[in-house]
Design an enzyme around this catalytic site. Structure first.
Site, PDB file in Angstrom:
ATOM      1  N   LYS A 121      41.559  43.824  34.244  1.00 17.85           N
ATOM      2  CA  LYS A 121      41.887  42.809  35.229  1.00 17.85           C
ATOM      3  C   LYS A 121      42.218  41.526  34.553  1.00 17.85           C
ATOM      4  O   LYS A 121      43.290  40.848  35.024  1.00 17.85           O
ATOM      5  CB  LYS A 121      40.444  42.470  35.935  1.00 17.85           C
ATOM      6  CG  LYS A 121      40.408  41.441  36.830  1.00 17.85           C
ATOM      7  CD  LYS A 121      39.335  41.527  37.943  1.00 17.85           C
ATOM      8  CE  LYS A 121      38.058  42.107  37.262  1.00 17.85           C
ATOM      9  NZ  LYS A 121      37.522  41.134  36.180  1.00 17.85           N
TER      10      LYS A 121
ATOM     11  N   THR B 286      43.774  41.379  31.633  1.00 14.33           N
ATOM     12  CA  THR B 286      45.336  41.583  31.099  1.00 14.33           C
ATOM     13  C   THR B 286      46.417  41.338  32.348  1.00 14.33           C
ATOM     14  O   THR B 286      47.376  40.799  32.151  1.00 14.33           O
ATOM     15  CB  THR B 286      45.381  43.264  30.747  1.00 14.33           C
ATOM     16  OG1 THR B 286      44.392  43.284  29.849  1.00 14.33           O
ATOM     17  CG2 THR B 286      46.746  43.513  30.173  1.00 14.33           C
TER      18      THR B 286
ATOM     19  N   ARG C  98      37.694  33.303  32.434  1.00 15.18           N
ATOM     20  CA  ARG C  98      36.278  33.168  31.863  1.00 15.18           C
ATOM     21  C   ARG C  98      36.256  33.380  30.387  1.00 15.18           C
ATOM     22  O   ARG C  98      37.195  34.061  29.659  1.00 15.18           O
ATOM     23  CB  ARG C  98      35.199  33.978  32.460  1.00 15.18           C
ATOM     24  CG  ARG C  98      34.822  33.610  33.828  1.00 15.18           C
ATOM     25  CD  ARG C  98      33.967  34.849  34.370  1.00 15.18           C
ATOM     26  NE  ARG C  98      34.812  36.442  34.313  1.00 15.18           N
ATOM     27  CZ  ARG C  98      34.192  37.377  34.312  1.00 15.18           C
ATOM     28  NH1 ARG C  98      32.618  37.479  34.164  1.00 15.18           N
ATOM     29  NH2 ARG C  98      34.801  38.548  34.083  1.00 15.18           N
TER      30      ARG C  98
ATOM     31  N   LYS D 249      33.100  46.849  25.233  1.00 12.52           N
ATOM     32  CA  LYS D 249      34.362  46.371  25.538  1.00 12.52           C
ATOM     33  C   LYS D 249      35.371  46.229  23.947  1.00 12.52           C
ATOM     34  O   LYS D 249      36.237  46.418  23.967  1.00 12.52           O
ATOM     35  CB  LYS D 249      34.554  45.382  26.450  1.00 12.52           C
ATOM     36  CG  LYS D 249      34.095  45.715  27.644  1.00 12.52           C
ATOM     37  CD  LYS D 249      34.453  44.634  28.917  1.00 12.52           C
ATOM     38  CE  LYS D 249      35.615  44.437  29.026  1.00 12.52           C
ATOM     39  NZ  LYS D 249      35.790  43.567  30.262  1.00 12.52           N
TER      40      LYS D 249
ATOM     41  N   ALA E  18      29.359  38.895  36.520  1.00 17.90           N
ATOM     42  CA  ALA E  18      29.568  39.118  37.667  1.00 17.90           C
ATOM     43  C   ALA E  18      28.600  40.085  38.383  1.00 17.90           C
ATOM     44  O   ALA E  18      28.336  40.153  39.594  1.00 17.90           O
ATOM     45  CB  ALA E  18      30.980  39.569  38.183  1.00 17.90           C
TER      46      ALA E  18
ATOM     47  N   PHE F 291      34.451  42.056  37.224  1.00 13.59           N
ATOM     48  CA  PHE F 291      34.066  43.200  37.574  1.00 13.59           C
ATOM     49  C   PHE F 291      34.964  43.617  39.025  1.00 13.59           C
ATOM     50  O   PHE F 291      35.948  42.941  39.227  1.00 13.59           O
ATOM     51  CB  PHE F 291      32.751  43.529  37.916  1.00 13.59           C
ATOM     52  CG  PHE F 291      32.002  43.669  36.699  1.00 13.59           C
ATOM     53  CD1 PHE F 291      32.365  44.659  35.570  1.00 13.59           C
ATOM     54  CD2 PHE F 291      30.962  42.800  36.155  1.00 13.59           C
ATOM     55  CE1 PHE F 291      31.843  44.579  34.371  1.00 13.59           C
ATOM     56  CE2 PHE F 291      30.149  42.974  35.074  1.00 13.59           C
ATOM     57  CZ  PHE F 291      30.720  43.852  34.073  1.00 13.59           C
TER      58      PHE F 291
ATOM     59  N   PHE G 125      48.975  52.881  32.749  1.00 15.74           N
ATOM     60  CA  PHE G 125      48.869  53.244  31.301  1.00 15.74           C
ATOM     61  C   PHE G 125      49.755  54.310  30.799  1.00 15.74           C
ATOM     62  O   PHE G 125      50.461  54.918  31.760  1.00 15.74           O
ATOM     63  CB  PHE G 125      47.209  53.956  31.336  1.00 15.74           C
ATOM     64  CG  PHE G 125      46.139  52.770  31.464  1.00 15.74           C
ATOM     65  CD1 PHE G 125      45.443  52.771  30.042  1.00 15.74           C
ATOM     66  CD2 PHE G 125      46.119  52.012  32.562  1.00 15.74           C
ATOM     67  CE1 PHE G 125      44.418  51.778  30.157  1.00 15.74           C
ATOM     68  CE2 PHE G 125      44.928  51.131  32.285  1.00 15.74           C
ATOM     69  CZ  PHE G 125      44.160  50.881  31.074  1.00 15.74           C
TER      70      PHE G 125
ATOM     71  N   TRP H  21      50.936  45.403  30.172  1.00 13.38           N
ATOM     72  CA  TRP H  21      50.022  45.738  28.853  1.00 13.38           C
ATOM     73  C   TRP H  21      51.359  46.075  27.849  1.00 13.38           C
ATOM     74  O   TRP H  21      51.077  45.668  26.714  1.00 13.38           O
ATOM     75  CB  TRP H  21      49.340  46.993  29.215  1.00 13.38           C
ATOM     76  CG  TRP H  21      48.471  47.380  27.965  1.00 13.38           C
ATOM     77  CD1 TRP H  21      47.153  46.745  27.494  1.00 13.38           C
ATOM     78  CD2 TRP H  21      48.834  48.581  26.900  1.00 13.38           C
ATOM     79  NE1 TRP H  21      46.996  47.384  26.371  1.00 13.38           N
ATOM     80  CE2 TRP H  21      47.776  48.341  25.979  1.00 13.38           C
ATOM     81  CE3 TRP H  21      49.956  49.027  26.845  1.00 13.38           C
ATOM     82  CZ2 TRP H  21      48.114  49.168  24.749  1.00 13.38           C
ATOM     83  CZ3 TRP H  21      50.160  50.079  25.788  1.00 13.38           C
ATOM     84  CH2 TRP H  21      48.928  49.998  24.903  1.00 13.38           C
TER      85      TRP H  21
END
Length: 556
Positions: A71, A73, A94, A105, A273, A301, A382, A410
């Site tokens: 998200k 990204t 954030r 992560k 969140a 999220f 991806f 990405w």
């Protein structure tokens, strides 16, 4: 293939003065933190009060897998994509918490060729905002316990202290502790505990405050305990708000950095969140709106958490009206929601993908029919995605009249975000009838039911444990008209992380209701959600290292 941190370290960054010049920030309103980071004086907003706001774009997502689905990204890549098509964009994000950085992560500054930099700084200490928030939180805790030690003039019941200490780290060992041991001079023994810093009400207050005066007033309203007579005790009664504000005066100023492609980015505040309201600071968003024609921001999220709170809490408090919403989805996450096992997500599985699509479609339905906002689905591509899988998502969305765009940010950066940017620009030109999921004049129970039924598609809410008693007390004390901040698992629409897809015929269990009077909302803890996470079996911290030249590796 280069890792995220290698891509970020290879980037030739622009001097922060040059980034500020792109959006006309006067140099006298900058406080430099080296060559590539700066604080921006929030009082700049007063100088810009007559300037028209740009378009506000919210980026949200489907319910994620544990690894996250790109998200941030996508948010960064969309802002870069808007610049590629000649639009003046600013991104507002954030700040990452050290909990996820060292936990699952391993970093939260975007990925691939859509990142904010300096990536290592942003993911670690950055400009010290989180340290200041933790210090203010713990100063209040220390003053509270000292008040009891020094005679307890306010008649605080030590068994009814609601304020916890905070540390910005996943540490399950600190969830429940006993402190004050060692005899009379070492305090009053009592049960205590820690929240992760991003769950602290001080974090929420900082992100929702409009200026330093508002910050101090909000801090003074924080309820920390109850007396033997069942009356709330506030930080103001402990005379803590002035010192807390002194610790936070610089943290209140948004941080200016840049994307890999030189797009200005505000990175400020970082409430989770799933256990807090999940949005960057109002001040940073307002600056992005004043300084850009398009302000791209994200909420944590899935849309059932971050977007719901962005729309029902942040927009309500700040008077924002979004112009468009982007819902990020990935093939692998949808297959996960369709029952595919974690080690099978890289293999083509159209049947699992079909079974998982209702999760995406329910989020789309919520945004368009509950909040009345235009939205576009961004398929975050991806390398393992097949054409058949991508085509299936696109066709199913278009059959239902849902806008969809392939996002390749990405791999390609802003160039891979052009299709999404063009779709977003078109959406921003359409009028919308933005509305909230509930009105605040409803009872607490009615608001809980509204979120559960409209957003989660549950049958309703069950109050269990102490929640019924807490509800009556909160309404008696005059807090019944506040919005609700649901603390719920991010992995499901329900409060059970194992109920994937778009579950039906379930109920939400609320076990605890707590007022965050400074932030201005009521926190409802559902299911087994915790405000202090733990580390996984193999923490990301095990892969992070630094060489003899100070070069960090392992952040991703």
């Amino acid at each position: 293939m280069l890792t995220d941190i290698q891509i970020a370290q290879a980037c030739k960054k622009e001097m922060i003065f040059d980034i500020a010049d792109k959006i006309d920030i006067p140099h006298e309103d900058l406080e430099l933190y080296g060559n590539y980071k700066a604080k921006v004086d929030y009082r700049l907003l007063k100088k810009l009060k007559d300037k028209k706001d740009g378009k506000l774009i919210l980026v949200t997502a489907i319910n994620p897998t544990p690894a996250g689905e790109g998200k941030t990204t996508t948010t960064v890549g969309l802002a870069d994509g808007l610049r590629k098509i000649g639009k003046r964009s600013v991104v507002a994000l954030r700040e990452p918490s050290l909990g996820p950085v060292f936990g699952v992560k391993g970093g939260a500054a975007g990925g691939g060729y859509a990142q904010v930099v300096p990536m290592e700084d942003i993911n670690l200490h950055f400009t010290g905002d989180f340290h200041a928030i933790g210090a203010a939180n713990n100063l209040l805790a220390a003053m509270l316990d000292n008040h009891i030690q020094q005679g307890n003039a306010l008649r605080i019941d030590p068994r009814r202290i609601t304020w916890k200490r905070a540390v910005d780290m996943n540490d399950r060992q600190l969830r429940n502790i006993i402190d004050g041991l060692g005899g009379r001079t070492n305090g009053t023994p009592r049960e205590d505990g820690f929240d992760i810093t991003v769950a602290s009400e001080v974090m929420a207050v900082l992100c929702l405050a409009s200026d330093i005066t508002d910050l101090k007033e909000r801090l003074s309203r924080i309820v920390v305990a109850y007396t033997y007579d069942n009356e709330p005790v506030t930080a103001g009664q402990l005379k803590a708000q002035g010192a807390m504000t002194a610790l936070l005066k610089d943290a209140l100023k948004p941080n200016l950095v840049q994307t890999l492609e030189g797009t200005p980015a505000f990175v400020h505040g970082g409430p989770f969140a799933n256990i807090a309201h999940g949005c960057n600071s109002i001040t940073a968003t307002k600056l992005a709106l004043k300084l850009g024609d398009y302000a791209v921001t994200e909420a944590g999220f899935g849309a059932d958490l971050g977007a719901e709170k962005f729309l029902d809490i942040k927009c309500r408090m700040a008077g924002f009206k979004p112009d468009a919403v982007v819902i990020v989805a990935t093939v692998r996450a949808l297959k996960h929601h369709g029952g595919a096992k974690k080690d099978e997500l890289a293999s083509e599985d159209l049947e699992a993908l079909e079974r998982g699509l209702p999760n995406l479609l329910q989020h789309v339905d919520n945004i368009t029919n509950v909040y009345k906002l235009p939205c576009v689905v961004a398929i975050n591509a991806f390398p393992t995605d097949t054409k058949a899988e991508l085509d299936l998502i696109e066709n199913r969305c278009r059959q239902l009249g849902v806008n969809v765009a392939l996002s390749e940010v990405w791999a390609k950066g802003g160039q891979g975000g052009i299709a999404l940017a063009e779709e977003v620009v078109k959406l921003c030109e359409t009028k919308n009838d933005f509305t909230f999921a509930y009105e605040t004049d409803l009872t607490i129970k009615e608001k809980l039911d509204a979120i559960a039924k409209k957003i989660y598609h549950a049958q309703g809410v069950d109050l269990i444990g102490n929640a019924p008693k807490q509800l009556k007390q909160l309404e008696k004390l005059g807090f019944g008209d506040l919005p609700i901040c649901m603390a719920k698992t991010q992995y499901s629409f329900s409060d059970d992380p194992d109920k994937l897809g778009a579950p039906k015929d379930f109920r939400i269990s609320v076990r605890n209701l707590k007022v965050s009077a400074g932030a201005g909302f009521i926190v409802a803890l559902t299911g087994e959600i915790m405000t202090m996470p733990g580390l996984p079996k193999v923490p990301a911290a095990e892969k992070i290292d630094v060489d003899e030249n100070g070069l960090i590796t392992g952040l991703f």
